[in-house]
Design a protein around this motif. Structure first.
Motif, PDB file in Angstrom:
ATOM      1  N   THR A   1      15.031  37.448  18.863  1.00 56.74           N
ATOM      2  CA  THR A   1      13.787  37.464  18.086  1.00 56.74           C
ATOM      3  C   THR A   1      13.883  36.540  16.877  1.00 56.74           C
ATOM      4  OG1 THR A   1      13.326  39.750  18.761  1.00 56.74           O
ATOM      5  CG2 THR A   1      12.178  38.930  16.801  1.00 56.74           C
ATOM      6  N   ALA A   2      15.015  36.576  16.196  1.00 51.59           N
ATOM      7  CA  ALA A   2      15.218  35.730  15.021  1.00 51.59           C
ATOM      8  C   ALA A   2      15.213  34.248  15.388  1.00 51.59           C
ATOM      9  CB  ALA A   2      16.533  36.101  14.331  1.00 51.59           C
ATOM     10  N   LEU A   3      15.842  33.889  16.501  1.00 53.75           N
ATOM     11  CA  LEU A   3      15.881  32.489  16.927  1.00 53.75           C
ATOM     12  C   LEU A   3      14.489  31.956  17.254  1.00 53.75           C
ATOM     13  CD1 LEU A   3      19.063  32.143  19.196  1.00 53.75           C
ATOM     14  CD2 LEU A   3      18.854  32.000  16.716  1.00 53.75           C
ATOM     15  N   LYS A   4      13.701  32.749  17.954  1.00 52.63           N
ATOM     16  CA  LYS A   4      12.334  32.324  18.281  1.00 52.63           C
ATOM     17  C   LYS A   4      11.514  32.109  17.017  1.00 52.63           C
ATOM     18  CE  LYS A   4      12.213  34.835  22.700  1.00 52.63           C
ATOM     19  NZ  LYS A   4      11.639  36.018  23.405  1.00 52.63           N
TER      20      LYS A   4
ATOM     21  N   THR B   1      11.208  46.203  12.448  1.00 57.66           N
ATOM     22  CA  THR B   1      12.255  46.431  11.450  1.00 57.66           C
ATOM     23  C   THR B   1      12.744  45.113  10.858  1.00 57.66           C
ATOM     24  OG1 THR B   1      12.976  48.429  12.607  1.00 57.66           O
ATOM     25  CG2 THR B   1      14.519  47.459  11.040  1.00 57.66           C
ATOM     26  N   LEU B   2      12.948  44.125  11.725  1.00 52.80           N
ATOM     27  CA  LEU B   2      13.427  42.821  11.254  1.00 52.80           C
ATOM     28  C   LEU B   2      12.415  42.187  10.308  1.00 52.80           C
ATOM     29  CD1 LEU B   2      15.679  40.752  11.435  1.00 52.80           C
ATOM     30  CD2 LEU B   2      14.521  39.736  13.404  1.00 52.80           C
ATOM     31  N   TRP B   3      11.129  42.297  10.641  1.00 56.58           N
ATOM     32  CA  TRP B   3      10.094  41.747   9.766  1.00 56.58           C
ATOM     33  C   TRP B   3      10.063  42.476   8.430  1.00 56.58           C
ATOM     34  CZ3 TRP B   3       7.319  38.148   7.926  1.00 56.58           C
ATOM     35  CH2 TRP B   3       6.178  38.405   7.176  1.00 56.58           C
ATOM     36  N   GLU B   4      10.128  43.824   8.459  1.00 57.71           N
ATOM     37  CA  GLU B   4      10.076  44.606   7.233  1.00 57.71           C
ATOM     38  C   GLU B   4      11.276  44.315   6.329  1.00 57.71           C
ATOM     39  OE1 GLU B   4       9.730  48.630   8.573  1.00 57.71           O
ATOM     40  OE2 GLU B   4       7.548  48.526   8.819  1.00 57.71           O
ATOM     41  N   MET B   5      12.413  43.984   6.951  1.00 65.60           N
ATOM     42  CA  MET B   5      13.595  43.636   6.172  1.00 65.60           C
ATOM     43  C   MET B   5      13.537  42.203   5.653  1.00 65.60           C
ATOM     44  SD  MET B   5      16.685  45.295   8.413  1.00 65.60           S
ATOM     45  CE  MET B   5      17.939  44.802   7.218  1.00 65.60           C
ATOM     46  N   THR B   6      12.872  41.330   6.408  1.00 62.68           N
ATOM     47  CA  THR B   6      12.925  39.903   6.098  1.00 62.68           C
ATOM     48  C   THR B   6      11.897  39.464   5.073  1.00 62.68           C
ATOM     49  OG1 THR B   6      13.774  39.440   8.316  1.00 62.68           O
ATOM     50  CG2 THR B   6      12.874  37.578   7.092  1.00 62.68           C
ATOM     51  N   TRP B   7      10.670  40.003   5.136  1.00 68.42           N
ATOM     52  CA  TRP B   7       9.629  39.453   4.253  1.00 68.42           C
ATOM     53  C   TRP B   7       9.954  39.612   2.770  1.00 68.42           C
ATOM     54  CZ3 TRP B   7       7.013  41.876   0.453  1.00 68.42           C
ATOM     55  CH2 TRP B   7       6.850  43.268   0.525  1.00 68.42           C
ATOM     56  N   PRO B   8      10.580  40.729   2.334  1.00 64.90           N
ATOM     57  CA  PRO B   8      10.933  40.759   0.902  1.00 64.90           C
ATOM     58  C   PRO B   8      11.998  39.707   0.555  1.00 64.90           C
ATOM     59  CG  PRO B   8      11.006  42.968   1.862  1.00 64.90           C
ATOM     60  CD  PRO B   8      10.930  41.998   2.992  1.00 64.90           C
ATOM     61  N   VAL B   9      12.902  39.450   1.514  1.00 70.34           N
ATOM     62  CA  VAL B   9      13.941  38.459   1.268  1.00 70.34           C
ATOM     63  C   VAL B   9      13.333  37.061   1.212  1.00 70.34           C
ATOM     64  CG1 VAL B   9      16.189  37.588   2.002  1.00 70.34           C
ATOM     65  CG2 VAL B   9      15.563  39.943   2.499  1.00 70.34           C
ATOM     66  N   ILE B  10      12.330  36.802   2.066  1.00 68.52           N
ATOM     67  CA  ILE B  10      11.634  35.515   2.016  1.00 68.52           C
ATOM     68  C   ILE B  10      11.048  35.297   0.625  1.00 68.52           C
ATOM     69  CG2 ILE B  10       9.631  34.215   2.858  1.00 68.52           C
ATOM     70  CD1 ILE B  10      10.067  35.501   5.586  1.00 68.52           C
ATOM     71  N   PHE B  11      10.422  36.340   0.102  1.00 71.59           N
ATOM     72  CA  PHE B  11       9.832  36.244  -1.244  1.00 71.59           C
ATOM     73  C   PHE B  11      10.907  35.950  -2.285  1.00 71.59           C
ATOM     74  CE2 PHE B  11       8.960  38.493  -5.249  1.00 71.59           C
ATOM     75  CZ  PHE B  11       7.847  37.778  -5.672  1.00 71.59           C
ATOM     76  N   GLY B  12      12.014  36.707  -2.230  1.00 68.93           N
ATOM     77  CA  GLY B  12      13.081  36.516  -3.205  1.00 68.93           C
ATOM     78  C   GLY B  12      13.727  35.155  -3.113  1.00 68.93           C
ATOM     79  N   VAL B  13      14.041  34.734  -1.881  1.00 67.09           N
ATOM     80  CA  VAL B  13      14.679  33.430  -1.681  1.00 67.09           C
ATOM     81  C   VAL B  13      13.728  32.303  -2.074  1.00 67.09           C
ATOM     82  CG1 VAL B  13      15.617  31.846   0.050  1.00 67.09           C
ATOM     83  CG2 VAL B  13      16.249  34.258   0.109  1.00 67.09           C
ATOM     84  N   ALA B  14      12.450  32.446  -1.684  1.00 63.37           N
ATOM     85  CA  ALA B  14      11.458  31.416  -2.014  1.00 63.37           C
ATOM     86  C   ALA B  14      11.325  31.251  -3.524  1.00 63.37           C
ATOM     87  CB  ALA B  14      10.104  31.780  -1.412  1.00 63.37           C
ATOM     88  N   THR B  15      11.291  32.371  -4.222  1.00 65.54           N
ATOM     89  CA  THR B  15      11.172  32.316  -5.678  1.00 65.54           C
ATOM     90  C   THR B  15      12.398  31.665  -6.301  1.00 65.54           C
ATOM     91  OG1 THR B  15       9.902  34.374  -5.589  1.00 65.54           O
ATOM     92  CG2 THR B  15      10.711  33.690  -7.735  1.00 65.54           C
ATOM     93  N   LEU B  16      13.574  32.109  -5.841  1.00 64.00           N
ATOM     94  CA  LEU B  16      14.819  31.573  -6.395  1.00 64.00           C
ATOM     95  C   LEU B  16      14.959  30.084  -6.130  1.00 64.00           C
ATOM     96  CD1 LEU B  16      17.532  32.076  -7.773  1.00 64.00           C
ATOM     97  CD2 LEU B  16      18.473  32.693  -5.535  1.00 64.00           C
ATOM     98  N   ILE B  17      14.728  29.673  -4.882  1.00 60.29           N
ATOM     99  CA  ILE B  17      14.902  28.265  -4.531  1.00 60.29           C
ATOM    100  C   ILE B  17      13.825  27.409  -5.182  1.00 60.29           C
ATOM    101  CG2 ILE B  17      14.848  26.612  -2.613  1.00 60.29           C
ATOM    102  CD1 ILE B  17      16.237  28.680  -0.913  1.00 60.29           C
TER     103      ILE B  17
END
Length: 452
Positions: A326-329, A18-34
């Motif tokens: 999990t997030a910290l690791k 669940t954490l991965w499914e929630m995070t990968w779209p945000v990675i894409f969005g943040v990466a694009t924005l930054i």
């Protein structure tokens, strides 16, 4: 996926997946924005050292406004996600309206104060008089349009609280794309559009915020996530005040914690200003590279809190603990890889963002040292957001105070006294190590109060 289905997924589906499914779209969005923000810095750097230094001086001020918005978004996400977790969707929808309205009011007030006090603020930051015209050009437009920044950011928090992290990523990416397209047009001119320099960079940002404002209003209305109808038959004003209090109870301490970062950066900028405009310009480049290198951390800081808040609202503390660990690791492993890549390409990165050799050398030094602490900094940021997610905003605020003003600024300054800019960077890494250790044990102790 409906809002109800997304909420059930956060509470019952496997945590890691669940954490991965929630995070990968945000990675894409943040990466694009930054990435587009780094492009923004690149275009400004082509104007010369003074324009780059001038915009670098604005970073602590602009980030103060952004930090208030981020903090209010954190409060919004924590309150709304907990209500979804405890199956109170009507309250969540009215809280979304409360969050959007109170956020717009607060940012408008802060922008007005910033505009009226522009001269004394930048004088305190030790901005040289010759840079003030450039700073005024940039900040006048920025302040005029920054109210349009708050609604998309808080609206994205409403979407994430419901379990939807993909749509906010699209909004972030589209805003960044618009900014990147308009940047060179307004900075350097095109056809009938005159070259506007740093003022053009500010105008490009305002236009991108306006497009995000229109998009978020349309999406929130289509998904029916915002309602002006209070729950429990309360009067509108009574319900609005109640909603605002809930959000501000978490949002203001979270905003305070976020605002501490630009305050600390302002102190750091003042310290570095003693080394001259090239050092300030290099530090400005370094802070933007830091944002790019911290994409996963930033993404997790957005995707982890809704997962924690909904499970906290459903009294599933074991899932909260597992999600946090999990997030910290993940950030430690990923940031180690990123450091190696940055160190290997430091020379080319520095050359791309600096025309003067002195600026390039300091940028390269920054890259060799500061990213060593980004994984540890990720622990601090994720612990901070996790404290807010379990409705412990004062813990998050104190953690930020300790990190920045007990360790980061003092140890960086001490390092500068012992070994100039090299020592300053090393002091920052040591500060992150100490604070990350403290943050981990503090949050673990807090969770033990709730049992399993």
């Amino acid at each position: 996926m409906s809002t109800a289905d997304a909420s059930r997924s956060l509470i019952h589906a496997p945590v890691g997946k669940t954490l991965w499914e929630m995070t990968w779209p945000v990675i894409f969005g943040v990466a694009t924005l930054i990435s587009f923000n780094v492009v923004d810095t690149f275009f400004i750097s082509l104007l010369g050292t003074d324009p780059l230094a001038a915009v670098s001086f604005t970073f602590p001020v602009t980030f103060t406004v952004v930090s208030l918005t981020i903090g209010l978004g954190i409060g919004t996400s924590a309150v709304i996600a907990r209500k979804y977790g405890s199956v109170r969707p009507q309250e969540a929808h009215f809280d979304a309206f409360g969050a959007l309205s109170v956020s717009a009011i607060l940012v408008l007030v802060l922008a007005l104060v910033g505009y009226l006090l522009m001269e004394p603020i930048f004088s305190l930051l030790q901005a040289h008089e010759r840079l003030m015209p450039l700073i005024r050009e940039y900040m006048t437009l920025w302040y005029a349009g920054c109210v349009m920044l708050v609604t998309p950011m808080v609206g994205n928090a409403v979407l994430r609280a419901s379990g939807d992290t993909r749509t906010p990523s699209v909004i972030m990416a589209s805003g960044g794309l618009a900014n990147a397209i308009f940047d060179p047009i307004f900075i350097f001119g095109l056809g009938p559009i005159p070259a506007m320099g740093v003022q053009g960079a500010a105008l490009a940002s305002v236009i991108s915020w306006a497009s995000g404002l229109i998009l978020i209003f349309w999406l929130l209305n289509r998904k029916k996530l915002v309602s002006m109808k209070p729950a429990n038959e309360l009067l509108f004003i009574t319900a609005w005040i109640k909603s605002a209090r809930e959000i501000l109870k978490i949002g203001l301490p979270a905003a305070g914690a976020n605002i501490l970062t630009p305050l600390a950066m302002a102190v750091m900028t003042a310290i570095i200003a003693a080394y001259g405009a090239p050092a300030v310009a290099a530090f400005g480049v370094g802070t933007r590279l830091e944002s790019l290198a911290s994409i996963v951390i930033l993404a997790l800081s957005m995707s982890l809190p809704p997962l924690i808040s909904q499970n906290f609202g459903a009294d599933k503390i074991k899932r909260v603990r597992y999600a946090y660990a999990t997030a910290l690791k993940a950030v430690m492993i990923i940031q180690a890889v990123i450091y190696v890549l940055m160190a290997l390409t430091a020379h080319w990165i520095a050359a791309a963002f600096a025309e003067e050799q002195e600026v390039a050398e300091i940028v390269q030094l920054f890259i060799y040292i500061m990213p060593l602490g980004y994984g540890l900094q990720g622990w601090i940021i994720l612990t901070n957001s996790s404290f807010n997610a379990i409705h412990r905003p004062m813990n998050a605020l104190w953690l930020s105070v300790i990190r920045l003003f007990v360790f980061f600024v003092p140890l960086s300054y001490l390092g500068s006294l012992l070994a100039d800019i090299t020592g300053l960077f090393i002091g920052g890494v040591v500060a992150n190590l100490i604070t990350a250790t403290l943050a981990y044990f503090w949050f673990s102790r807090e969770l033990r109060r709730f049992g399993e």
